[in-house]
Scaffold this motif. Structure first.
Motif, short mmCIF file in Angstrom:
data_model
loop_
_atom_site.label_atom_id
_atom_site.label_comp_id
_atom_site.label_asym_id
_atom_site.label_seq_id
_atom_site.Cartn_x
_atom_site.Cartn_y
_atom_site.Cartn_z
N ALA A 1 0.83 -1.20 0.00
CA ALA A 1 0.00 0.00 0.00
C ALA A 1 0.86 1.25 0.00
O ALA A 1 1.97 1.26 0.54
CB ALA A 1 -0.93 0.01 1.20
N LEU A 2 0.35 2.31 -0.60
CA LEU A 2 0.98 3.62 -0.57
C LEU A 2 0.13 4.52 0.32
O LEU A 2 -1.03 4.79 0.02
CB LEU A 2 1.07 4.21 -1.97
N ASP A 3 0.72 4.99 1.43
CA ASP A 3 -0.01 5.82 2.38
C ASP A 3 0.26 7.30 2.13
O ASP A 3 1.43 7.71 2.00
CB ASP A 3 0.41 5.48 3.81
N ILE A 4 -0.82 8.08 2.07
CA ILE A 4 -0.71 9.54 1.96
C ILE A 4 -1.22 10.11 3.28
O ILE A 4 -2.42 10.02 3.57
CB ILE A 4 -1.53 10.09 0.78
N PRO A 5 -0.34 10.67 4.11
CA PRO A 5 -0.73 11.10 5.46
C PRO A 5 -1.88 12.11 5.44
O PRO A 5 -1.99 12.94 4.53
CB PRO A 5 0.56 11.72 6.02
N HIS A 6 -2.75 12.01 6.47
CA HIS A 6 -3.84 12.96 6.74
C HIS A 6 -4.99 12.90 5.73
O HIS A 6 -6.11 13.28 6.06
CB HIS A 6 -3.33 14.41 6.79
N LEU A 7 -4.74 12.46 4.50
CA LEU A 7 -5.76 12.56 3.47
C LEU A 7 -6.95 11.64 3.73
O LEU A 7 -8.08 11.93 3.34
CB LEU A 7 -5.16 12.26 2.09
N GLY A 8 -6.71 10.53 4.42
CA GLY A 8 -7.81 9.63 4.75
C GLY A 8 -8.83 10.29 5.66
O GLY A 8 -10.05 10.14 5.47
N SER A 9 -8.37 11.04 6.65
CA SER A 9 -9.30 11.75 7.55
C SER A 9 -10.07 12.82 6.80
O SER A 9 -11.26 13.02 7.03
CB SER A 9 -8.52 12.38 8.70
N ILE A 10 -9.39 13.51 5.89
CA ILE A 10 -10.06 14.58 5.14
C ILE A 10 -11.16 14.02 4.25
O ILE A 10 -12.28 14.53 4.21
CB ILE A 10 -9.03 15.35 4.30
N ILE A 11 -10.86 12.91 3.55
CA ILE A 11 -11.83 12.35 2.60
C ILE A 11 -12.92 11.56 3.32
O ILE A 11 -14.12 11.73 3.03
CB ILE A 11 -11.12 11.46 1.57
N ALA A 12 -12.54 10.70 4.26
CA ALA A 12 -13.52 9.80 4.87
C ALA A 12 -14.30 10.44 6.02
O ALA A 12 -15.44 10.07 6.26
CB ALA A 12 -12.81 8.55 5.39
N ARG A 13 -13.68 11.42 6.72
CA ARG A 13 -14.34 12.01 7.89
C ARG A 13 -14.58 13.50 7.76
O ARG A 13 -15.14 14.11 8.66
CB ARG A 13 -13.50 11.74 9.15
N ASN A 14 -14.13 14.11 6.66
CA ASN A 14 -14.28 15.55 6.47
C ASN A 14 -13.64 16.33 7.62
O ASN A 14 -14.17 17.33 8.11
CB ASN A 14 -15.76 15.93 6.36
N SER A 15 -12.48 15.86 8.04
CA SER A 15 -11.82 16.43 9.20
C SER A 15 -10.31 16.31 9.04
O SER A 15 -9.81 15.41 8.35
CB SER A 15 -12.27 15.72 10.48
N LEU A 16 -9.60 17.20 9.71
CA LEU A 16 -8.14 17.12 9.68
C LEU A 16 -7.60 16.19 10.76
O LEU A 16 -6.44 15.78 10.72
CB LEU A 16 -7.54 18.52 9.88
N THR A 17 -8.43 15.85 11.74
CA THR A 17 -7.94 15.08 12.88
C THR A 17 -8.70 13.78 13.14
O THR A 17 -8.13 12.84 13.69
CB THR A 17 -8.01 15.94 14.15
N LYS A 18 -9.98 13.71 12.79
CA LYS A 18 -10.76 12.50 13.10
C LYS A 18 -10.21 11.30 12.34
O LYS A 18 -9.89 11.40 11.15
CB LYS A 18 -12.23 12.70 12.73
N GLY A 19 -10.13 10.19 13.03
CA GLY A 19 -9.60 8.99 12.41
C GLY A 19 -10.69 8.03 11.97
O GLY A 19 -11.86 8.15 12.36
N VAL A 20 -10.30 7.08 11.13
CA VAL A 20 -11.19 6.00 10.71
C VAL A 20 -11.09 4.88 11.74
O VAL A 20 -10.00 4.43 12.08
CB VAL A 20 -10.80 5.49 9.31
N GLN A 21 -12.23 4.45 12.25
CA GLN A 21 -12.24 3.38 13.24
C GLN A 21 -11.60 2.13 12.68
O GLN A 21 -11.93 1.68 11.59
CB GLN A 21 -13.68 3.09 13.68
N GLY A 22 -10.67 1.55 13.42
CA GLY A 22 -9.91 0.40 12.94
C GLY A 22 -10.65 -0.91 13.06
O GLY A 22 -11.58 -1.06 13.87
N LEU A 23 -10.24 -1.87 12.25
CA LEU A 23 -10.84 -3.19 12.29
C LEU A 23 -10.62 -3.89 13.62
O LEU A 23 -11.40 -4.77 14.00
CB LEU A 23 -10.27 -4.05 11.16
N ASP A 24 -9.55 -3.50 14.34
CA ASP A 24 -9.26 -4.16 15.61
C ASP A 24 -10.29 -3.83 16.68
O ASP A 24 -10.36 -4.52 17.70
CB ASP A 24 -7.86 -3.80 16.10
#
Length: 485
Positions: free
Chosen positions: A302-325
């Motif tokens: 995988a290629l990780d792009i920092p912070h962009l997942g929170s922006i796209i998935a949560r519309n936030s600069l800080t909120k995270g995506v809940q992990g599978l664990d």
């Protein structure tokens, strides 16, 4: 791991999978395969039922109000193609109407009263669409062109409403409402609340826009290939322009609609979002993970792009995506299938949006890529020629991401898929028969459409019906036959 000898610890996961497979009803796997085949095949035709009447209407309107014979000729050809697609769609739709009860008795038994209303409305919509398609097809030369065009409007509306009804059922599976369960029984049924659940509007909008992408790019790709082969007449240019305009608007709108729909997933189906983003743990902020597979519990390739997942998935600069664990193993969807399907849909959709944006930007800059003298002309036509297939792949990938990502639930949080399936192992025969049926319809449709296209290229516009009465001979033919006697 208590109770297992140390030598057994390393094989506990495979043993768990074997126990789970042994507990599955015999009808589960054939039911899944049957639904995948039927829905994956029918959804493409449903897109044409939604979007194609609007394209035909634009062509007919242009022909009737501008006195454009080419546009009317195009509308007439497209209506005959719509008739062929509707005919085979009617067969596949009829198969689907029987499958839910046959394949998923654990769903339709208790929840039939909840889901009956949208299915009834969908049946009515189907008949309205069929009636007005028939009226439109048989009104050529019998109704004034301007009045004739309005027969398309009820057909288009029925196709859209029927699709809304089907999508309302799927949205309800993702966000069940309109009932209560008391002592294991479904009670207090409100079918209107179930039909107009909180998910339906955005999910329908996403599918409606996707239908215009599929139908628009598919039709435009046919004329793009024709222009690559030297057919640059007015009919090919107009046949390209109308569907490509629809597809362009849809391709640009779809990322926004998908983003808004995706923001709801974090709250309603966190396991699905975790699979979409390949989030094994909760990271704040979360990266955007491009590609990758989950292998032995670890993300690889995988290629990780920092912070962009929170922006796209949560519309936030800080909120995270809940992990599978954080999600019980029994409630996690098949992660790799869901992730790859989701990223395929997003990747292809983004690519198509870039293509149409580039075309209209260059046209605004007075560079027409349809002009053979313009640099990039053939490359653009090749891209559009491939866009029809790519749009279908994106549609199928999106459907897979939605359905597989909801697993192991058929009704999210209420009914598991294993509990909805029957225990009939003979469903494999139904699957085999359906496979033969769909293969035959696909081959037949391709042969008919290719034959129609060939005869149109040869100048035969009024293709005779093999079932209608013979055309009466005109006076010249009668005189010639008399002279021969």
């Amino acid at each position: 791991m208590v109770g297992l000898p140390s030598s057994m610890v390393g094989v506990s996961a495979p043993l768990d999978r074997l126990v789970a497979m042994a507990a599955e009803p015999a009808g589960l796997l054939p039911a899944r395969e049957q639904m995948a085949l039927s829905l994956g095949w029918h959804i493409v035709l449903a897109c044409f039922g939604v979007a194609f009447p609007a394209m035909i209407f634009v062509a007919h309107w242009r022909g009737a109000w501008r006195d454009d014979a080419v546009a009317l000729q195009l509308a007439k050809r497209w209506s005959k193609v719509a008739g062929v697609l509707f005919a085979i769609g009617a067969v596949s739709g009829t198969v689907l109407s029987f499958e839910l009860g046959l394949l998923w008795p654990g769903l339709m038994g208790p929840f039939g009263d909840v889901l009956g209303l949208p299915f009834a409305f969908e049946g009515v919509s189907f008949f309205v669409e069929a009636i007005f398609l028939g009226l439109y097809l048989y009104s050529w030369g019998r109704v004034p062109p301007r009045k004739h065009a309005f027969l398309l409007l009820p057909m288009a509306a029925a196709g859209v409403f029927g699709t809304f009804c089907v999508l309302s059922v799927n949205a309800w599976m993702n966000d069940p409402t309109g009932f209560r369960i008391v002592d294991g029984r479904v009670t207090d049924v409100d079918p209107w609340a179930a039909m107009f659940n909180d998910q339906v509007w955005l999910q329908f909008l996403h599918m409606w826009v996707g239908a215009f992408m599929v139908a628009g790019f598919a039709v435009a790709s046919v004329y793009a290939v024709g222009m690559l082969r030297g057919r640059r007449d007015a009919l090919h240019r107009l046949g390209f322009a109308i569907p490509f305009a629809f597809a362009s608007a849809a391709a640009v709108a779809q990322p926004l609609v998908g983003h808004v729909l995706g923001l709801r997933v974090a709250g309603t189906q966190p396991a699905k979002l975790a699979a979409f983003e390949l989030a094994t743990t909760t990271e704040s902020p979360s990266p955007l993970r491009l590609g990758g597979l989950l292998i032995d519990g670890k993300v690889r390739y995988a290629l990780d792009i920092p912070h962009l997942g929170s922006i796209i998935a949560r519309n936030s600069l800080t909120k995270g995506v809940q992990g599978l664990d954080t999600i019980p193993a029994a409630d996690r969807p098949p992660v790799n299938i869901t992730h790859v399907a989701f990223q395929s849909m997003v990747g292809i959709g983004t690519l198509l949006a870039v293509v149409v944006t580039a075309y209209w930007f260059l046209r605004w800059r007075r560079r027409d890529l349809l002009d053979p003298a313009t640099r990039g002309h053939r490359l653009f036509l090749r891209a559009v020629g491939a866009s029809g297939v790519l749009a279908v792949i994106a549609l199928e990938a999106g459907w897979i991401a939605t359905e597989v990502g909801r697993q192991p639930w058929i009704v999210y949080g209420v009914l598991r898929t294993t509990d909805a399936a029957g225990d009939n192992p003979h469903l494999w025969w139904l699957y085999g028969a359906s496979l033969v049926l769909y293969t035959g319809m696909t081959v037949g449709a391709v042969m008919v459409l290719r034959s129609m296209a060939r005869r149109w290229r040869e100048g035969e516009e009024d293709l005779p019906s093999p079932y209608g009465p013979a055309e009466p001979a005109d006076d010249a033919e009668l005189a010639g036959s008399g002279a021969g006697r």
